[in-house]
Design an enzyme around this catalytic site. Structure first.
Site, short mmCIF file in Angstrom:
data_model
loop_
_atom_site.label_atom_id
_atom_site.label_comp_id
_atom_site.label_asym_id
_atom_site.label_seq_id
_atom_site.Cartn_x
_atom_site.Cartn_y
_atom_site.Cartn_z
CG ASP A 175 82.20 6.60 -30.78
OD1 ASP A 175 83.24 7.28 -30.71
OD2 ASP A 175 82.00 5.61 -30.06
CG ASP A 231 87.51 5.94 -31.04
OD1 ASP A 231 87.92 6.20 -29.90
OD2 ASP A 231 86.29 5.82 -31.32
#
Length: 160
Positions: free
Chosen positions: A115, A131
């Site tokens: 991330d 995401d």
């Protein structure tokens, strides 16, 4: 019928993986950098869980769950009526599928998801391109289900 969605999914997954690779190579050594001052930073995070860190450290459960969701998406994609109004539903399913597979690749190869996008103007978990696919896909799909796709029984009542 399968070729265009398959190509789209491969391109989306490739884009997700390319951005994660850049985060690993360029961002991991420095940890964080400002992208847009006061709005968004690029912050390297190893996420061993799913959304909001849930099921952290339960890699095999997450992989199994992702596999089940992916198979269900493929089943519903194939089962949808071949009408024009379901075209956008199929597009959202390709987005969700690409996001699920993009993060699944990370879990298989690394044991965690990379991330790197971090909002700085409010508290929100760090996220990635996959995401974004999932969130946008689910939001658009929910809108389509609630406001666009009509139940055949509803259509009959309008015609009477």
């Amino acid at each position: 019928m399968w070729l265009i969605p398959a190509i789209a999914a491969v391109i989306l997954i490739g884009l997700d993986q390319a951005t994660k690779y850049m985060a690993l190579i360029k961002l991991q050594p420095i940890g964080s950098m400002v992208l847009i001052d006061g709005f968004m930073d690029l912050t390297f995070v190893k996420n061993p869980g799913v959304a909001f860190g849930m099921f952290s450290g339960q890699r095999w459960f997450i992989l199994l769950l992702t596999g089940v969701i992916t198979v269900a998406l493929l089943y519903f994609y194939v089962s949808l009526p071949k009408t024009k109004e379901y075209k956008f539903v199929r597009m959202t399913m390709v987005l969700i599928f690409a996001g699920a597979i993009g993060n699944m690749i990370d879990r298989i190869l690394r044991g965690y998801v990379v991330d790197f996008f971090e909002f700085t103007f409010f508290e929100w978990p760090v996220f990635n391109v996959a995401d974004i696919y999932v969130v946008v896909g689910v939001m658009v799909l929910a809108y389509l289900i609630m406001f666009v796709i009509k139940d055949p029984e509803e259509e009959k009542k309008k015609d009477e």
